[in-house]
Design a protein around this motif. Sequence first.
Motif, PDB file in Angstrom:
ATOM      1  N   GLU A 145       3.891  14.448   6.061  1.00  0.00           N
ATOM      2  CA  GLU A 145       3.874  13.817   7.372  1.00  0.00           C
ATOM      3  C   GLU A 145       3.938  14.873   8.475  1.00  0.00           C
ATOM      4  N   ASN A 146       3.902  14.412   9.702  1.00  0.00           N
ATOM      5  CA  ASN A 146       3.670  15.249  10.881  1.00  0.00           C
ATOM      6  C   ASN A 146       4.521  16.503  10.984  1.00  0.00           C
ATOM      7  N   THR A 147       5.835  16.411  10.788  1.00  0.00           N
ATOM      8  CA  THR A 147       6.704  17.558  11.053  1.00  0.00           C
ATOM      9  C   THR A 147       6.966  18.409   9.827  1.00  0.00           C
ATOM     10  N   SER A 148       6.205  18.219   8.756  1.00  0.00           N
ATOM     11  CA  SER A 148       6.332  19.090   7.593  1.00  0.00           C
ATOM     12  C   SER A 148       5.870  20.502   7.947  1.00  0.00           C
ATOM     13  N   ARG A 149       6.494  21.492   7.301  1.00  0.00           N
ATOM     14  CA  ARG A 149       6.150  22.897   7.566  1.00  0.00           C
ATOM     15  C   ARG A 149       4.933  23.269   6.729  1.00  0.00           C
ATOM     16  N   ILE A 150       3.765  23.039   7.315  1.00  0.00           N
ATOM     17  CA  ILE A 150       2.510  23.307   6.617  1.00  0.00           C
ATOM     18  C   ILE A 150       1.962  24.700   6.921  1.00  0.00           C
ATOM     19  N   PRO A 151       1.810  25.086   8.202  1.00  0.00           N
ATOM     20  CA  PRO A 151       1.209  26.409   8.463  1.00  0.00           C
ATOM     21  C   PRO A 151       2.130  27.535   7.996  1.00  0.00           C
ATOM     22  N   GLU A 152       1.541  28.622   7.566  1.00  0.00           N
ATOM     23  CA  GLU A 152       2.296  29.733   7.003  1.00  0.00           C
ATOM     24  C   GLU A 152       2.243  30.940   7.929  1.00  0.00           C
ATOM     25  N   GLY A 153       3.352  31.704   7.954  1.00  0.00           N
ATOM     26  CA  GLY A 153       3.354  32.964   8.680  1.00  0.00           C
ATOM     27  C   GLY A 153       3.701  32.836  10.143  1.00  0.00           C
ATOM     28  N   SER A 154       3.633  33.941  10.863  1.00  0.00           N
ATOM     29  CA  SER A 154       3.761  34.120  12.314  1.00  0.00           C
ATOM     30  C   SER A 154       5.178  33.999  12.865  1.00  0.00           C
ATOM     31  N   VAL A 155       6.094  33.314  12.193  1.00  0.00           N
ATOM     32  CA  VAL A 155       7.486  33.232  12.631  1.00  0.00           C
ATOM     33  C   VAL A 155       8.356  33.792  11.511  1.00  0.00           C
ATOM     34  N   PRO A 156       9.221  34.794  11.798  1.00  0.00           N
ATOM     35  CA  PRO A 156      10.062  35.385  10.749  1.00  0.00           C
ATOM     36  C   PRO A 156      10.898  34.318  10.038  1.00  0.00           C
ATOM     37  N   ARG A 157      11.037  34.477   8.722  1.00  0.00           N
ATOM     38  CA  ARG A 157      11.731  33.472   7.921  1.00  0.00           C
ATOM     39  C   ARG A 157      13.161  33.230   8.409  1.00  0.00           C
ATOM     40  N   GLU A 158      13.864  34.299   8.789  1.00  0.00           N
ATOM     41  CA  GLU A 158      15.247  34.098   9.233  1.00  0.00           C
ATOM     42  C   GLU A 158      15.313  33.236  10.490  1.00  0.00           C
ATOM     43  N   ARG A 159      14.281  33.324  11.326  1.00  0.00           N
ATOM     44  CA  ARG A 159      14.256  32.496  12.521  1.00  0.00           C
ATOM     45  C   ARG A 159      13.916  31.047  12.193  1.00  0.00           C
ATOM     46  N   LEU A 199       9.681  25.203  16.873  1.00  0.00           N
ATOM     47  CA  LEU A 199       9.253  26.250  15.943  1.00  0.00           C
ATOM     48  C   LEU A 199       7.956  25.859  15.240  1.00  0.00           C
ATOM     49  N   LEU A 200       7.858  24.579  14.867  1.00  0.00           N
ATOM     50  CA  LEU A 200       6.631  24.118  14.215  1.00  0.00           C
ATOM     51  C   LEU A 200       5.442  24.247  15.169  1.00  0.00           C
ATOM     52  N   THR A 201       5.663  23.935  16.432  1.00  0.00           N
ATOM     53  CA  THR A 201       4.606  24.106  17.426  1.00  0.00           C
ATOM     54  C   THR A 201       4.156  25.560  17.496  1.00  0.00           C
ATOM     55  N   GLN A 202       5.124  26.473  17.442  1.00  0.00           N
ATOM     56  CA  GLN A 202       4.788  27.900  17.458  1.00  0.00           C
ATOM     57  C   GLN A 202       3.977  28.283  16.225  1.00  0.00           C
ATOM     58  N   LEU A 203       4.355  27.729  15.080  1.00  0.00           N
ATOM     59  CA  LEU A 203       3.607  28.012  13.853  1.00  0.00           C
ATOM     60  C   LEU A 203       2.156  27.560  13.972  1.00  0.00           C
ATOM     61  N   TRP A 204       1.963  26.341  14.498  1.00  0.00           N
ATOM     62  CA  TRP A 204       0.598  25.832  14.617  1.00  0.00           C
ATOM     63  C   TRP A 204      -0.201  26.614  15.653  1.00  0.00           C
ATOM     64  N   ALA A 205       0.413  26.934  16.778  1.00  0.00           N
ATOM     65  CA  ALA A 205      -0.311  27.620  17.843  1.00  0.00           C
ATOM     66  C   ALA A 205      -0.807  28.996  17.396  1.00  0.00           C
ATOM     67  N   ALA A 206      -0.037  29.654  16.515  1.00  0.00           N
ATOM     68  CA  ALA A 206      -0.393  31.003  16.060  1.00  0.00           C
ATOM     69  C   ALA A 206      -0.998  31.013  14.663  1.00  0.00           C
ATOM     70  N   ALA A 207      -1.294  29.839  14.125  1.00  0.00           N
ATOM     71  CA  ALA A 207      -1.765  29.750  12.732  1.00  0.00           C
ATOM     72  C   ALA A 207      -3.076  30.503  12.538  1.00  0.00           C
ATOM     73  N   ASP A 208      -3.140  31.244  11.454  1.00  0.00           N
ATOM     74  CA  ASP A 208      -4.354  31.970  11.097  1.00  0.00           C
ATOM     75  C   ASP A 208      -5.345  30.993  10.461  1.00  0.00           C
ATOM     76  N   ARG A 209      -6.547  30.896  11.028  1.00  0.00           N
ATOM     77  CA  ARG A 209      -7.509  29.898  10.561  1.00  0.00           C
ATOM     78  C   ARG A 209      -7.930  30.131   9.111  1.00  0.00           C
ATOM     79  N   THR A 210      -8.003  31.371   8.696  1.00  0.00           N
ATOM     80  CA  THR A 210      -8.399  31.647   7.317  1.00  0.00           C
ATOM     81  C   THR A 210      -7.353  31.139   6.345  1.00  0.00           C
ATOM     82  N   ARG A 211      -6.091  31.416   6.652  1.00  0.00           N
ATOM     83  CA  ARG A 211      -5.006  30.981   5.759  1.00  0.00           C
ATOM     84  C   ARG A 211      -4.844  29.470   5.770  1.00  0.00           C
ATOM     85  N   THR A 212      -4.921  28.849   6.965  1.00  0.00           N
ATOM     86  CA  THR A 212      -4.775  27.395   7.003  1.00  0.00           C
ATOM     87  C   THR A 212      -5.964  26.712   6.343  1.00  0.00           C
TER      88      THR A 212
END
Length: 426
Positions: free
Chosen positions: A203-217, A230-243
């Motif tokens: 569903e919507n708020t699942s952590r799908i995109p990978e990378g761009s935000v340090p794991r500890e954060r 944080l999820l918004t930040q992940l999506w905004a910076a998501a690498d298109r190849t990886r996603t």
Amino acid sequence: MAEPRALVIDGAQVIDGTGAPPVPDGRVVIRGDRIVDAGPRPLVPPPEGAEVIDGAGRTVLPGLIDVHVHDPSPANLALYVRNGVTSIRFAGGRQRDLLALRERVERGEIVGPRIFSVGSGVDSTPHAWPGSHAADSPIEARRLVRRMVEVERVDAILATHRVRPAVLAAICETAHELGVPVTGQLWETDGREAAGAGIDGLENTSRIPEGSVPRERLFAHRSVSERIALLTQLWAAADRTRTGELAHLLAERAVALAPELVSFEAWAGISTTEVEADPDWPSDPDDPQVVGYRRHNAYISKDYTAEDRAIQPAALERYAEFCRAFHDAGGPLVAGTDLSFGGILLHRELRHFRAAGLTATQAIRTATRQAASALGRDDLGFLQAGRTADLIVVRGDPLADLAALRRVEHVFIGGRRAAAPTGAAR
């Protein structure tokens, strides 16, 4: 016992939900709670003595489905029916109350769609949301899922924020043994791990995109609002190849994706003006639904920074791109809202899918056949002989203009005519 009188919808365009081309001059026959036949008029003989609805200039199609709802108010349920939604799934809530609500709808005490429920979400401690069921080990997960299905009578399991891969695998294995699907709003477990654990939906708020935000954060957030930022930040910076690669993986595993794009734009205030200008929006600013909607959106966005708000459009664009890649890879994209006023917002979600590049037929399938499959129901979402008669009749052609989906003239749930919609005047 006498056989119930048949009902015929005659001369309408028929969209059967399978993705097949529409039948321009069709006939649908209903008897009791089932569809007897559907197809071109010359091939579908009308039963003698049937009630006939003139379908000229209309389209008949499966009733729409929202797979992620929360508002149980009678006003919200009636709004769904008025807008052609015949099934909804509550994504969290007291199961006893939701079963009672289902019974009230089925008895005709209140107008509403067919109700499915996951009961309380399953989380590991400490819970992200109050009222969640605890599962901190695989053995606890198995016992809990069995109790929820066999005693609480849930229709699906919702695995939430702190559930980890080993516990999720136990949830999925047990739920599948009992014949119910598992969907997720996961954070500790990412989308790739969830697919590996056997989950059926994300569903919507699942952590799908990978990378761009340090794991500890990622795991240092102090509120639900910070986590969604944080999820918004992940999506905004998501690498298109990886996603893109991840979209193909999830599609191969047939994980149903319910992105609920309308929820993100509502929380960020992007859609406020348009949504509140809708003809179905209450005119009274003190209406309880309005107050609750605004309060919830303010709660979710309370810890957004100015930067978080600024990147929302980019995040939505990347998420929509992911949805298109997932769909194009054969993944089951499904429609949900996660908010009150779902009768308005489900149609907005379908417009998002169209804007992402889906055809009108494909967008409609996200709220019919594909959504029914996500619910675990093979009798819904089709207009075919033997299927349950959940269907709607709308004025116009939604394949030419999705807005026709809101010009609802007739709604049938289990073959029974629901309260007369008012959408035909739109």
